[in-house]
Design a protein around this motif. Sequence first.
Motif, PDB file in Angstrom:
ATOM      1  N   GLU A  23     -65.319-115.938  20.552  1.00 47.21           N
ATOM      2  CA  GLU A  23     -64.474-115.052  21.340  1.00 47.21           C
ATOM      3  C   GLU A  23     -63.390-114.409  20.490  1.00 47.21           C
ATOM      4  N   ILE A  24     -63.397-114.749  19.201  1.00 49.45           N
ATOM      5  CA  ILE A  24     -62.426-114.185  18.259  1.00 49.45           C
ATOM      6  C   ILE A  24     -63.137-113.854  16.953  1.00 49.45           C
ATOM      7  N   ARG A  25     -62.511-113.004  16.155  1.00 50.93           N
ATOM      8  CA  ARG A  25     -62.976-112.757  14.788  1.00 50.93           C
ATOM      9  C   ARG A  25     -61.838-113.156  13.870  1.00 50.93           C
ATOM     10  N   ILE A  26     -62.159-113.919  12.837  1.00 52.60           N
ATOM     11  CA  ILE A  26     -61.162-114.407  11.893  1.00 52.60           C
ATOM     12  C   ILE A  26     -61.356-113.677  10.570  1.00 52.60           C
ATOM     13  N   GLU A  27     -60.280-113.080  10.067  1.00 54.39           N
ATOM     14  CA  GLU A  27     -60.304-112.466   8.742  1.00 54.39           C
ATOM     15  C   GLU A  27     -59.186-113.084   7.918  1.00 54.39           C
ATOM     16  N   THR A  28     -59.517-113.461   6.697  1.00 50.19           N
ATOM     17  CA  THR A  28     -58.552-114.121   5.830  1.00 50.19           C
ATOM     18  C   THR A  28     -58.477-113.391   4.506  1.00 50.19           C
ATOM     19  N   GLN A  29     -57.262-113.220   4.026  1.00 53.81           N
ATOM     20  CA  GLN A  29     -57.053-112.636   2.706  1.00 53.81           C
ATOM     21  C   GLN A  29     -56.197-113.584   1.888  1.00 53.81           C
ATOM     22  N   ASN A  30     -56.680-113.899   0.700  1.00 57.90           N
ATOM     23  CA  ASN A  30     -55.879-114.663  -0.240  1.00 57.90           C
ATOM     24  C   ASN A  30     -55.101-113.669  -1.078  1.00 57.90           C
ATOM     25  N   PRO A  98     -48.056-122.670  -2.608  1.00 62.42           N
ATOM     26  CA  PRO A  98     -49.351-122.198  -3.081  1.00 62.42           C
ATOM     27  C   PRO A  98     -50.441-122.543  -2.078  1.00 62.42           C
ATOM     28  N   CYS A  99     -51.169-121.527  -1.684  1.00 62.63           N
ATOM     29  CA  CYS A  99     -52.223-121.724  -0.695  1.00 62.63           C
ATOM     30  C   CYS A  99     -53.309-120.683  -0.900  1.00 62.63           C
ATOM     31  N   LYS A 100     -54.531-121.157  -1.076  1.00 56.61           N
ATOM     32  CA  LYS A 100     -55.711-120.308  -1.110  1.00 56.61           C
ATOM     33  C   LYS A 100     -56.654-120.854  -0.042  1.00 56.61           C
ATOM     34  N   ALA A 101     -56.950-120.049   0.970  1.00 55.92           N
ATOM     35  CA  ALA A 101     -57.705-120.528   2.132  1.00 55.92           C
ATOM     36  C   ALA A 101     -59.147-120.873   1.771  1.00 55.92           C
ATOM     37  N   SER A 102     -59.533-122.097   2.078  1.00 51.99           N
ATOM     38  CA  SER A 102     -60.917-122.540   1.956  1.00 51.99           C
ATOM     39  C   SER A 102     -61.548-122.703   3.326  1.00 51.99           C
ATOM     40  N   MET A 103     -60.697-123.027   4.318  1.00 50.81           N
ATOM     41  CA  MET A 103     -61.174-123.197   5.684  1.00 50.81           C
ATOM     42  C   MET A 103     -60.062-122.810   6.643  1.00 50.81           C
ATOM     43  N   VAL A 104     -60.412-122.038   7.671  1.00 50.45           N
ATOM     44  CA  VAL A 104     -59.457-121.634   8.696  1.00 50.45           C
ATOM     45  C   VAL A 104     -60.019-122.033  10.044  1.00 50.45           C
ATOM     46  N   GLU A 105     -59.204-122.737  10.838  1.00 50.14           N
ATOM     47  CA  GLU A 105     -59.582-123.103  12.200  1.00 50.14           C
ATOM     48  C   GLU A 105     -58.589-122.461  13.148  1.00 50.14           C
ATOM     49  N   VAL A 107     -57.464-122.479  17.094  1.00 51.99           N
ATOM     50  CA  VAL A 107     -57.537-123.188  18.364  1.00 51.99           C
ATOM     51  C   VAL A 107     -57.121-122.212  19.457  1.00 51.99           C
ATOM     52  N   THR A 108     -57.998-122.033  20.460  1.00 51.34           N
ATOM     53  CA  THR A 108     -57.739-121.084  21.534  1.00 51.34           C
ATOM     54  C   THR A 108     -57.836-121.781  22.892  1.00 51.34           C
ATOM     55  N   SER A 109     -57.551-121.042  23.930  1.00 56.38           N
ATOM     56  CA  SER A 109     -57.678-121.561  25.289  1.00 56.38           C
ATOM     57  C   SER A 109     -59.140-121.806  25.661  1.00 56.38           C
ATOM     58  N   SER A 110     -60.069-121.259  24.894  1.00 57.41           N
ATOM     59  CA  SER A 110     -61.500-121.417  25.175  1.00 57.41           C
ATOM     60  C   SER A 110     -62.204-122.356  24.205  1.00 57.41           C
ATOM     61  N   GLY A 111     -61.461-123.000  23.319  1.00 56.42           N
ATOM     62  CA  GLY A 111     -62.072-123.885  22.331  1.00 56.42           C
ATOM     63  C   GLY A 111     -61.594-123.530  20.929  1.00 56.42           C
ATOM     64  N   SER A 112     -62.250-124.109  19.947  1.00 58.12           N
ATOM     65  CA  SER A 112     -61.874-123.894  18.548  1.00 58.12           C
ATOM     66  C   SER A 112     -63.011-123.242  17.801  1.00 58.12           C
ATOM     67  N   TRP A 113     -62.648-122.382  16.879  1.00 61.69           N
ATOM     68  CA  TRP A 113     -63.604-121.768  15.973  1.00 61.69           C
ATOM     69  C   TRP A 113     -63.078-121.920  14.566  1.00 61.69           C
ATOM     70  N   SER A 114     -63.998-122.117  13.618  1.00 63.97           N
ATOM     71  CA  SER A 114     -63.566-122.243  12.226  1.00 63.97           C
ATOM     72  C   SER A 114     -64.453-121.408  11.334  1.00 63.97           C
ATOM     73  N   GLN A 115     -63.898-121.108  10.185  1.00 59.87           N
ATOM     74  CA  GLN A 115     -64.616-120.322   9.189  1.00 59.87           C
ATOM     75  C   GLN A 115     -64.285-120.894   7.829  1.00 59.87           C
ATOM     76  N   SER A 116     -65.303-121.069   7.004  1.00 63.22           N
ATOM     77  CA  SER A 116     -65.118-121.592   5.650  1.00 63.22           C
ATOM     78  C   SER A 116     -65.361-120.503   4.630  1.00 63.22           C
ATOM     79  N   TYR A 117     -64.673-120.617   3.503  1.00 60.55           N
ATOM     80  CA  TYR A 117     -64.783-119.656   2.424  1.00 60.55           C
ATOM     81  C   TYR A 117     -65.077-120.407   1.146  1.00 60.55           C
ATOM     82  N   LYS A 118     -65.828-119.752   0.284  1.00 59.16           N
ATOM     83  CA  LYS A 118     -66.150-120.362  -1.024  1.00 59.16           C
ATOM     84  C   LYS A 118     -65.279-119.794  -2.094  1.00 59.16           C
TER      85      LYS A 118
END
Length: 118
Positions: A23-30, A98-105, A107-118
């Motif tokens: 129900e969401i789209r996650i975009e991450t920028q390091n 210092p933070c470089k995203a490897s995994m983003v979760e 949490v929403t009212s409809s559940g949780s979604w996560s995305q992993s990055y290499k």
Amino acid sequence: MKYKMLLVLAILLLCACEDEDPEIRIETQNRVNQFINLPYASVSVYALVDDIEIKNIIVNRGNCRMENQRFKGLNNGMTKIPKRLKYGEVVTLDFSGPCKASMVEVVTSSGSWSQSYK
């Protein structure tokens, strides 16, 4: 005969167990802070449904902390977490370095979604 019926039933159950569309789209920028040369993560969450509440965003299992507990949202206003979004709206949150995203979760009212990055 019972074996065949059980096999057919098991196949039908497995076919019915599809993942829900997120129900969401996650975009991450390091990124890197140019002033102090420190990496940080910027996470944007887009609503793909008419109404959803963003309750929390967790980066690297909580090892990256939120820069502040406020979203940069519509009209560049600041809104505290949790944040309710309508379809097409987006919120962006930065996580201190210092933070470089490897995994983003998210949490929403409809559940949780996560995305992993290499």
